[in-house]
Design a protein around this motif. Structure first.
Motif, PDB file in Angstrom:
ATOM      1  N   UNK A  30      70.883  49.483   0.546  1.00  0.00           N
ATOM      2  CA  UNK A  30      70.401  50.632   1.307  1.00  0.00           C
ATOM      3  C   UNK A  30      69.202  51.292   0.620  1.00  0.00           C
ATOM      4  N   UNK A  31      68.354  51.915   1.413  1.00  0.00           N
ATOM      5  CA  UNK A  31      67.114  52.483   0.873  1.00  0.00           C
ATOM      6  C   UNK A  31      67.367  53.467  -0.259  1.00  0.00           C
ATOM      7  N   UNK A  32      68.442  54.228  -0.173  1.00  0.00           N
ATOM      8  CA  UNK A  32      68.660  55.260  -1.196  1.00  0.00           C
ATOM      9  C   UNK A  32      69.044  54.650  -2.544  1.00  0.00           C
ATOM     10  N   UNK A  33      69.310  53.356  -2.566  1.00  0.00           N
ATOM     11  CA  UNK A  33      69.543  52.704  -3.867  1.00  0.00           C
ATOM     12  C   UNK A  33      68.230  52.230  -4.479  1.00  0.00           C
ATOM     13  N   UNK A  34      67.288  51.895  -3.618  1.00  0.00           N
ATOM     14  CA  UNK A  34      66.035  51.339  -4.118  1.00  0.00           C
ATOM     15  C   UNK A  34      65.020  52.394  -4.521  1.00  0.00           C
ATOM     16  N   UNK A  35      65.035  53.495  -3.796  1.00  0.00           N
ATOM     17  CA  UNK A  35      63.894  54.408  -3.885  1.00  0.00           C
ATOM     18  C   UNK A  35      64.109  55.555  -4.845  1.00  0.00           C
ATOM     19  N   UNK A  36      63.024  56.000  -5.464  1.00  0.00           N
ATOM     20  CA  UNK A  36      63.061  57.218  -6.278  1.00  0.00           C
ATOM     21  C   UNK A  36      63.156  58.404  -5.316  1.00  0.00           C
ATOM     22  N   UNK A  37      64.041  59.335  -5.621  1.00  0.00           N
ATOM     23  CA  UNK A  37      64.100  60.574  -4.835  1.00  0.00           C
ATOM     24  C   UNK A  37      63.213  61.606  -5.522  1.00  0.00           C
ATOM     25  N   UNK A  38      62.326  62.203  -4.737  1.00  0.00           N
ATOM     26  CA  UNK A  38      61.378  63.182  -5.280  1.00  0.00           C
ATOM     27  C   UNK A  38      61.699  64.526  -4.635  1.00  0.00           C
ATOM     28  N   UNK A  39      62.095  65.485  -5.450  1.00  0.00           N
ATOM     29  CA  UNK A  39      62.452  66.802  -4.909  1.00  0.00           C
ATOM     30  C   UNK A  39      61.223  67.689  -4.782  1.00  0.00           C
ATOM     31  N   UNK A  40      61.013  68.193  -3.582  1.00  0.00           N
ATOM     32  CA  UNK A  40      59.914  69.151  -3.379  1.00  0.00           C
ATOM     33  C   UNK A  40      60.492  70.546  -3.198  1.00  0.00           C
ATOM     34  N   UNK A  41      60.012  71.469  -4.003  1.00  0.00           N
ATOM     35  CA  UNK A  41      60.367  72.876  -3.856  1.00  0.00           C
ATOM     36  C   UNK A  41      59.245  73.483  -3.013  1.00  0.00           C
ATOM     37  N   UNK A  42      59.479  73.663  -1.707  1.00  0.00           N
ATOM     38  CA  UNK A  42      58.364  73.923  -0.786  1.00  0.00           C
ATOM     39  C   UNK A  42      57.514  75.153  -1.129  1.00  0.00           C
ATOM     40  N   UNK A  43      58.126  76.183  -1.687  1.00  0.00           N
ATOM     41  CA  UNK A  43      57.332  77.380  -2.001  1.00  0.00           C
ATOM     42  C   UNK A  43      56.237  77.077  -3.015  1.00  0.00           C
ATOM     43  N   UNK A  44      56.442  76.022  -3.795  1.00  0.00           N
ATOM     44  CA  UNK A  44      55.559  75.822  -4.945  1.00  0.00           C
ATOM     45  C   UNK A  44      54.786  74.514  -4.938  1.00  0.00           C
ATOM     46  N   UNK A  45      54.824  73.778  -3.825  1.00  0.00           N
ATOM     47  CA  UNK A  45      54.203  72.454  -3.871  1.00  0.00           C
ATOM     48  C   UNK A  45      52.731  72.499  -3.482  1.00  0.00           C
ATOM     49  N   UNK A  46      52.443  72.999  -2.279  1.00  0.00           N
ATOM     50  CA  UNK A  46      51.041  73.049  -1.866  1.00  0.00           C
ATOM     51  C   UNK A  46      50.904  74.048  -0.715  1.00  0.00           C
ATOM     52  N   UNK A  47      49.967  74.959  -0.855  1.00  0.00           N
ATOM     53  CA  UNK A  47      49.811  76.051   0.116  1.00  0.00           C
ATOM     54  C   UNK A  47      48.598  75.778   1.006  1.00  0.00           C
ATOM     55  N   UNK A  48      48.844  75.458   2.272  1.00  0.00           N
ATOM     56  CA  UNK A  48      47.720  75.125   3.160  1.00  0.00           C
ATOM     57  C   UNK A  48      47.088  76.353   3.803  1.00  0.00           C
ATOM     58  N   UNK A  49      47.861  77.446   3.957  1.00  0.00           N
ATOM     59  CA  UNK A  49      47.289  78.580   4.704  1.00  0.00           C
ATOM     60  C   UNK A  49      46.833  79.735   3.817  1.00  0.00           C
ATOM     61  N   UNK A  50      46.871  79.540   2.517  1.00  0.00           N
ATOM     62  CA  UNK A  50      46.262  80.519   1.607  1.00  0.00           C
ATOM     63  C   UNK A  50      47.045  81.804   1.396  1.00  0.00           C
ATOM     64  N   UNK A  51      48.341  81.827   1.770  1.00  0.00           N
ATOM     65  CA  UNK A  51      49.095  83.074   1.550  1.00  0.00           C
ATOM     66  C   UNK A  51      49.808  83.110   0.195  1.00  0.00           C
ATOM     67  N   UNK A  52      49.584  82.079  -0.617  1.00  0.00           N
ATOM     68  CA  UNK A  52      50.158  82.097  -1.964  1.00  0.00           C
ATOM     69  C   UNK A  52      51.538  81.476  -2.060  1.00  0.00           C
ATOM     70  N   UNK A  53      52.074  81.046  -0.901  1.00  0.00           N
ATOM     71  CA  UNK A  53      53.380  80.387  -0.864  1.00  0.00           C
ATOM     72  C   UNK A  53      53.167  79.008  -0.242  1.00  0.00           C
ATOM     73  N   UNK A  54      53.743  77.984  -0.849  1.00  0.00           N
ATOM     74  CA  UNK A  54      53.593  76.623  -0.317  1.00  0.00           C
ATOM     75  C   UNK A  54      54.157  76.517   1.097  1.00  0.00           C
ATOM     76  N   UNK A  55      53.729  75.495   1.824  1.00  0.00           N
ATOM     77  CA  UNK A  55      54.186  75.352   3.211  1.00  0.00           C
ATOM     78  C   UNK A  55      54.229  73.886   3.634  1.00  0.00           C
ATOM     79  N   UNK A  56      54.737  73.681   4.862  1.00  0.00           N
ATOM     80  CA  UNK A  56      54.927  72.305   5.343  1.00  0.00           C
ATOM     81  C   UNK A  56      53.604  71.578   5.501  1.00  0.00           C
TER      82      UNK A  56
END
Ligand code: BGC
Length: 586
Positions: A30-56
């Motif tokens: 199954x895929x979850x055995x093969x793949x690295x799981x990467x945790x994203x903490x959405x507030x801190x990953x990348x902010x597209x709208x410039x409000x200082x908080x990360x977003x989708x």
């Protein structure tokens, strides 16, 4: 080459045992055995709208980065509507998207962007509690049916001299203080294992169970690939709410309001939990190929293993393996022997046919580079990416981000805030939650705005993705090479052995008949070490090997990747990981 065992008792698995236990035959896994799981903490990953908080949208804009990194699964910490008392782990609507993060359309765009690139998407499922601003709780407070018993309500034990109600028992919140809060409107207490703004749902209510299964179905219909289940051990508490929990001995604290003060016999790991996990498993299994991973922290290993279930009652695909966090708290705990014991503890206790996993860090525990020392970052990434099992990487660990000092004034995390200015640093989770460091531009390229919700680490001009992509050798380059290398058969279904384990040295060998043999050697100590591997090894090792990867801290001319080194005179800098390809003798 003959890797016959000289001291077989030191090897965890002989070939056949290893294969039997991990079930690594030539088969589609199954895929979850093969793949690295990467945790994203959405507030801190990348902010597209410039409000200082990360977003989708910010995460979507980095989909190519994730693909190039070589991770296969993205686990998103909560993105649901939330008053943000616990930064998203207080959910006001389990089937919506928090406006700070974007819209449902943004979510769907992200899911498509990941799937288009062959990446899976896991959601954070937070079943234990909602926000007190969830409609169910608002109605429950008013005793509006059918919500009256959606939460754990209790009469006061009595009233004190000043007429204040006394909680029904001594149970404590994980975040310190009583786990009970009084509601005037209902003249009752409600139970909250975490903040007062996170009331616990009542899983003895059939409707609640159904509602939460509907939450799973909702996201499965949206095409997500699985769930990380939050705080599962807290799901049930004893039915008799008049009972107190015993004081822990030793408690490790003299603060009676500290969660550690009590032994949580009545509020953790209640037996009913497993039947609910099984119900969720059944929901997931109606969809092809869905994964469930549960968060079980701080429990005895036998308790943790129960969450795997067994052949007749399969539960989670795996409970997170937090042993590398729980057993090895800092650099002085990091020895060759301790690494071996920690790895064995999981593999020896894991039920047959199940799959291991290795968690180095997350949004609740300090950065790897701060717990163990920045010099050990590469070695530890090498270790978890090359052991048999699924590695879990918290965003930023691939570039070796370290904890950020956050002043009391800037502290946001409720766990830190509740311990006050004197002690917040021992408990605050803000230091590991600061913005992802993308480049050397203002705010590390995390935002185009003019502030960030937590300060950016001062080291961002040196420690950032762009700089590490440009550098000849970097944490990021090592990580990417490891992510690619671990797809080789020697790693996906090869055997594992630990040829040399001493106080200072830990080593892992991965090998498979007909394929390359690799040896990872780690110097756990804070000093340079010269070692004769042959002298210590419990397997026959060849005289020399080719360097595949080395920690960035090693700048010696003799270990430049591609160089041939003699295993009888290996020199490792402090904290170094050296990955070698064993040269077969003619
Ligand atoms: C999460 C924490 C959160 C808590 C309550 C945990 O296990 O990882 O970040 O504060 O659950 O939801």
């Amino acid at each position: 080459m003959d890797f016959s065992l000289k001291r077989p008792e030191l090897i965890v698995y002989s070939h056949s045992e290893m294969n039997k236990k991990l079930n690594v035959k030539r088969r589609k896994v199954p895929w979850w055995q093969n793949e690295i799981i990467y945790q994203i903490y959405p507030r801190s990953f990348c902010d597209a709208n410039g409000d200082g908080v990360g977003d989708l949208k910010g995460i979507t804009s980095q989909a190519d980065y994730l693909r190039a990194l070589g991770v296969g699964t993205v686990w998103l910490s909560p993105v649901y509507p939330s008053p943000m008392a616990d930064f998203g782990y207080d959910i006001a609507d389990f089937v919506g998207i928090e406006p700070l993060f974007g819209t449902m359309a943004d979510f769907e765009e992200l899911r498509a962007a990941l799937h288009d690139r062959g990446l899976k998407l896991m959601m954070d499922f937070v079943p234990n509690h909602s926000s007190d601003e969830h409609e169910w709780f608002v109605k429950s407070k008013r005793k509006e049916e059918p919500y009256t018993d959606y939460y754990i309500w209790a009469e006061p034990k009595g009233f004190n001299e000043t007429g204040e109600p006394i909680p029904p028992n001594n149970w404590l919140s994980v975040f310190r203080g009583s786990a009970w809060t009084w509601v005037e409107e209902r003249q009752q207490f409600y139970y909250h294992q975490f903040l007062a703004k996170q009331p616990d749902l009542n899983y003895r209510n059939e409707r609640v169970r159904e509602e939460m299964k509907n939450v799973l179905r909702f996201w499965l219909e949206k095409g997500v690939d699985g769930f990380r289940v939050d705080a599962i051990t807290h799901l049930f508490e004893a039915e008799d709410l008049s009972l107190d929990e015993p004081v822990a001995s030793p408690s490790g604290t003299d603060d009676p309001l500290d969660y550690g003060y009590l032994n949580h016999t009545l509020t953790l790991n209640q037996p009913e939990t497993f039947s609910v996990v099984k119900e969720w498993r059944d929901v997931l299994d109606l969809y092809p190929d869905k994964a469930m991973i549960v968060e079980v922290f701080g429990e005895e290993i036998e308790e943790v293993m129960k969450y795997y279930g067994n052949d007749s009652v399969p539960l989670a695909d795996f409970p997170f393996n937090f042993l590398l966090i729980e057993h090895l708290r800092n650099r002085s705990d990091l020895t060759g022997f301790a690494l071996k014991d920690t790895i064995d503890m999981w593999l020896d206790n894991m039920p047959e046919g199940k799959w291991p996993n290795w968690v180095l860090g997350n949004h609740d525990y300090g950065r790897v580079g701060s717990r163990f020392g920045a010099d050990a970052v590469d070695a530890l990434n090498m270790l978890v990416l090359l052991l048999p099992g699924t590695p879990v990487t918290y965003n930023g660990e691939e570039i070796g981000m370290v904890n950020t000092f956050i002043s009391w004034e800037d502290t946001q995390d409720p766990q830190g805030c509740r311990y006050g200015p004197e002690h917040y640093q021992e408990f605050s989770r803000d230091p590991e939650r600061t913005p992802m460091q993308w480049d050397h531009s203002p705010f590390a390229g995390f935002t185009q705005g003019n502030s960030t919700w937590l300060p950016v680490n001062e080291n961002y001009k040196e420690v950032n993705v762009q700089a590490q992509l440009q550098a000849e050798e970097s944490h990021l380059k090592i990580y990417k090479e490891l992510a690619a290398l671990r797809k080789e058969e020697s790693f996906t279904r090869g055997h594992v052995a630990y040829p040399v384990v001493t106080f200072e040295i830990f080593s892992v060998m991965r090998y498979l008949e007909g394929y390359e043999s690799y040896l990872l050697v780690i110097n756990t100590s804070e000093g340079e070490v010269e070692v004769d591997l042959h002298h210590h090894s419990n397997v026959e090792l060849p005289p020399s090997a080719v360097v595949i990867l080395r920690s960035v801290t090693d700048t010696s001319n003799s270990t430049v990747p591609g160089s041939v080194v003699k295993l009888s005179e290996l020199i490792l800098v402090p904290g170094e990981g050296l990955l070698l390809n064993l040269i077969e003798e003619e």
